[in-house]
Design an enzyme around this catalytic site. Structure first.
Site, PDB file in Angstrom:
ATOM      1  N   LYS A 218       1.926 -13.230 -19.215  1.00 24.71           N
ATOM      2  CA  LYS A 218       2.952 -12.204 -19.020  1.00 24.71           C
ATOM      3  C   LYS A 218       2.815 -11.485 -17.700  1.00 24.71           C
ATOM      4  O   LYS A 218       1.733 -11.442 -17.113  1.00 24.71           O
ATOM      5  CB  LYS A 218       2.990 -11.231 -20.187  1.00 24.71           C
ATOM      6  CG  LYS A 218       1.742 -10.467 -20.484  1.00 24.71           C
ATOM      7  CD  LYS A 218       1.995  -9.573 -21.733  1.00 24.71           C
ATOM      8  CE  LYS A 218       0.801  -8.706 -22.022  1.00 24.71           C
ATOM      9  NZ  LYS A 218       0.958  -7.940 -23.258  1.00 24.71           N
TER      10      LYS A 218
ATOM     11  N   GLY B 298       9.262  -6.848 -23.406  1.00 23.72           N
ATOM     12  CA  GLY B 298       9.393  -8.231 -23.842  1.00 23.72           C
ATOM     13  C   GLY B 298       9.893  -9.189 -22.763  1.00 23.72           C
ATOM     14  O   GLY B 298      10.057 -10.382 -23.013  1.00 23.72           O
TER      15      GLY B 298
ATOM     16  N   HIS C  51       0.039  -5.190 -38.279  1.00 18.80           N
ATOM     17  CA  HIS C  51      -0.246  -3.879 -37.694  1.00 18.80           C
ATOM     18  C   HIS C  51      -0.991  -3.052 -38.738  1.00 18.80           C
ATOM     19  O   HIS C  51      -0.415  -2.619 -39.720  1.00 18.80           O
ATOM     20  CB  HIS C  51       1.055  -3.181 -37.290  1.00 18.80           C
ATOM     21  CG  HIS C  51       0.842  -1.805 -36.738  1.00 18.80           C
ATOM     22  ND1 HIS C  51       1.138  -1.464 -35.444  1.00 18.80           N
ATOM     23  CD2 HIS C  51       0.351  -0.688 -37.313  1.00 18.80           C
ATOM     24  CE1 HIS C  51       0.824  -0.193 -35.249  1.00 18.80           C
ATOM     25  NE2 HIS C  51       0.349   0.308 -36.371  1.00 18.80           N
TER      26      HIS C  51
ATOM     27  N   HIS D 157       9.602  -3.088 -32.654  1.00 19.69           N
ATOM     28  CA  HIS D 157       8.427  -2.231 -32.511  1.00 19.69           C
ATOM     29  C   HIS D 157       8.580  -0.871 -33.170  1.00 19.69           C
ATOM     30  O   HIS D 157       7.813   0.047 -32.906  1.00 19.69           O
ATOM     31  CB  HIS D 157       8.031  -2.070 -31.035  1.00 19.69           C
ATOM     32  CG  HIS D 157       7.774  -3.394 -30.368  1.00 19.69           C
ATOM     33  ND1 HIS D 157       6.630  -4.124 -30.618  1.00 19.69           N
ATOM     34  CD2 HIS D 157       8.520  -4.135 -29.529  1.00 19.69           C
ATOM     35  CE1 HIS D 157       6.697  -5.243 -29.922  1.00 19.69           C
ATOM     36  NE2 HIS D 157       7.837  -5.280 -29.260  1.00 19.69           N
TER      37      HIS D 157
ATOM     38  N   GLU E 166      -4.796   2.383 -33.871  1.00 21.38           N
ATOM     39  CA  GLU E 166      -3.968   1.237 -34.253  1.00 21.38           C
ATOM     40  C   GLU E 166      -4.629  -0.080 -33.835  1.00 21.38           C
ATOM     41  O   GLU E 166      -5.105  -0.209 -32.706  1.00 21.38           O
ATOM     42  CB  GLU E 166      -2.580   1.336 -33.601  1.00 21.38           C
ATOM     43  CG  GLU E 166      -1.816   2.573 -34.043  1.00 21.38           C
ATOM     44  CD  GLU E 166      -0.346   2.554 -33.610  1.00 21.38           C
ATOM     45  OE1 GLU E 166       0.462   3.210 -34.275  1.00 21.38           O
ATOM     46  OE2 GLU E 166      -0.009   1.885 -32.605  1.00 21.38           O
TER      47      GLU E 166
ATOM     48  N   ARG F 102      -1.912  12.426 -32.571  1.00 21.24           N
ATOM     49  CA  ARG F 102      -0.977  13.360 -33.205  1.00 21.24           C
ATOM     50  C   ARG F 102      -0.834  12.991 -34.672  1.00 21.24           C
ATOM     51  O   ARG F 102      -1.360  11.964 -35.104  1.00 21.24           O
ATOM     52  CB  ARG F 102       0.388  13.242 -32.530  1.00 21.24           C
ATOM     53  CG  ARG F 102       0.857  11.779 -32.541  1.00 21.24           C
ATOM     54  CD  ARG F 102       2.282  11.602 -32.109  1.00 21.24           C
ATOM     55  NE  ARG F 102       2.578  10.240 -31.731  1.00 21.24           N
ATOM     56  CZ  ARG F 102       2.851   9.251 -32.559  1.00 21.24           C
ATOM     57  NH1 ARG F 102       2.850   9.449 -33.852  1.00 21.24           N
ATOM     58  NH2 ARG F 102       3.112   8.041 -32.124  1.00 21.24           N
TER      59      ARG F 102
END
Lengths: 460, 73
Positions: A158, A165, A208, A235, A275, A295
């Site tokens: 990428k 994307g 996820h 997303h 995450e 947060r």
């Protein structure tokens, strides 16, 4: 504890924070834009102040204006909610300078964890795994291909300057590499004006999975288990579950350990989320750090349900200088699912559908059903802000039980005046693949047509 | 000479106008970008033509069905 706090947000999260404040006897100061004059959060708060016109950059994002109201209302702390200024180091710094408590981390922590690259480097430096890849300056064809070989197939090439994307390609084997590299370089040059590329492992079945953490001022770090947020569109999370299914105990404990390691490395104070992506396409239970959110998150209620706690209350306690109880005081049971009802039309590419919410009602709330919303029948869903109308949170004994409860609940929600994604949410709950097992982030893309069609026919 | 209005398919605000009076647009060309609920929604020419009028300005709110641009073929 605080006497009075200001909530620098709107919608369901502002209402949700007010609820905890009322229970704890903390007075609340709301701020609102001209478009939100009659909003629920304005009515629920003890006092409310207009901070500007409808566009967020002229109201909810104006640090000086919010600070001015905080000072004049003699608020001791500011709760930023999520979105808007919640991860903006400028507000955190301004609070620090003004002697107001920011209910979030100090500016330097937001800076480190807010910049994705810096956060990943930090993770790597303490041996928290990140997606294997090559981000170096040597852009020689052979060098890049050698790195791809080392990382393993399939890989992803990428644009280093990329995003959204664009300028990325999956490469299945060595034979495809040269051609794909040339193509990505061309795209990178034309989209971003820079043909530098990076090579990463391609995650075929990404799940996820995130770990909720808390840290206090005395060096204690607590985890509150996992949330599975794999059902996403573009997303954006759509369905979240806690504790999630299809994760071995060994994997869970490795992820928790990694999350706590990160939290303690940055001496994190408050509530936050680490995450990860879990690669369900591999059998080695590989997981990778992707980012930290410093947060409260949209999906925090499912963790609250399974642990029987109030995360916003912990934000206050930690900020007020109290010590966290030890890890073994936090015990989870049961299964919780959250579905996000949004003003959007999934059958028309998730087109936003703002407008007058003529009717909005949900079934009787109970210990098994919680609904967080900032809207009532007759409210206007404004095009100026995000499309979240309500979060439906159900709690069951098992995943199966929770899925059934969610399906029943959604079917009994009434929403009129605007199109919503409720039919899609019901279809997901009734989908056999979803019911049977954990799914990955490709789910909505893969089953999108199937999920949308039967409902359409039924309605038509 | 036939004229045609390109209308907004959503309620939102005009974020950026990417065309100008006198410009030639092919079918599918982006004329402006609207913003609604934090999403950017491009407005495309529904047929080829020359932009003869731009009926809104940047920052203005628009409602579903409101004419945005007039094209003449």
């Amino acid at each position: 504890m605080f006497v009075r706090i200001l909530i620098a947000n709107r919608g369901e999260i502002a209402c949700r924070v007010i609820k905890t404040c009322k229970r704890l006897g903390i007075e609340t100061v709301a701020v609102f834009s001209e478009a939100d004059r009659n909003a629920l959060h304005v009515q629920l708060a003890d006092e409310a102040h207009c901070i500007g016109p409808a566009p967020a950059r002229e109201s909810y994002l104006v640090v000086d204006r919010i600070l001015e109201v905080a000072k004049s209302s003699r608020s001791e702390a500011i709760h930023p909610g999520y979105g808007f200024l919640s991860e903006n180091p400028v507000l955190s710094q301004a609070c620090l300078d003004a002697g107001i408590v920011f209910l979030g981390p100090p500016p330097e922590v937001i800076r480190v964890m807010g910049a994705k690259d810096a956060a990943k480097r930090m993770a790597e430096s303490i041996d928290v795994p990140v997606i294997p890849g090559y981000h170096g300056d040597d852009q020689d064809d052979a060098t890049l291909q050698n790195h791809a070989q080392r990382i393993g197939w399939p890989c992803l090439i990428k644009a280093a300057a990329g995003g959204g994307g664009r300028g990325m390609r999956r490469v299945n084997d060595a034979a495809e590499f040269a051609q794909s590299l040339a193509a990505v370089r061309r795209e990178a040059k034309s989209f971003f004006g820079d043909d530098k590329v990076i090579v990463e492992r391609f995650i075929t079945q990404p799940r996820h999975i995130e770990v909720q953490v808390m840290g206090d001022n005395f060096g204690r770090y607590i985890h509150l288990g996992e949330r599975d947020c794999s059902i996403q569109r573009r997303h954006q999370k759509v369905i979240e579950e806690a504790p999630g299914c299809g994760l071995s105990d060994a994997l869970r404990s490795r992820m928790r350990a990694a999350a706590l390691k990160l939290a303690s490395a940055i001496e994190y104070k408050g509530v936050g989320t680490i995450e990860f992506l879990v690669d369900a396409g591999r059998d080695d239970e590989a997981f990778y750090f992707i980012e930290m959110n410093t947060r409260i998150q949209v999906e925090h209620p499912i963790t609250e349900k399974v642990f029987g706690i109030d995360l916003v209350e912990y934000q206050f306690l930690i900020a007020a200088g109290e010590a966290l109880p030890p890890q073994d005081r936090f015990n989870a049971s049961g299964y919780a699912i959250e579905a996000r009802i949004c003003a959007e039309d999934p059958s028309r590419g998730y087109r936003p559908t703002p407008g007058l919410l003529r009717e909005f009602s949900v079934p009787q709330l109970s210990e098994h059903l919680r609904v967080d919303t900032g809207f009532r029948s007759g409210d206007e869903i404004s095009p100026w802000y995000d499309s979240l109308v309500a979060k439906v949170i159900v709690y069951g004994e098992s995943r199966e039980d929770a899925v059934r409860k969610m399906s029943d609940t959604l079917a009994r929600c009434r929403i009129n005046g605007i199109s919503s994604n409720i039919p899609l949410l019901i279809s997901i709950m009734e989908n056999a693949v979803y019911q049977r097992t954990a799914v990955d982030t490709n789910f909505l893309q893969t089953y999108g047509d199937e999920l949308l069609t039967p409902r359409q026919a039924a309605l038509g | 000479m036939a004229e045609l209005n390109v209308e907004s398919e959503i309620t939102g605000a005009v974020w950026k106008i990417t065309t100008e009076i006198g410009a030639r647009a092919e079918k599918g060309d982006v004329l402006m970008i609207l913003e609604s609920m934090k999403m950017e929604i491009p407005v495309e020419a529904t047929q080829a033509g020359t932009v003869v009028r731009i009926l809104v300005s940047e920052g203005e709110t628009v409602s579903e069905g409101q004419p945005l641009v007039r094209l003449s073929d």
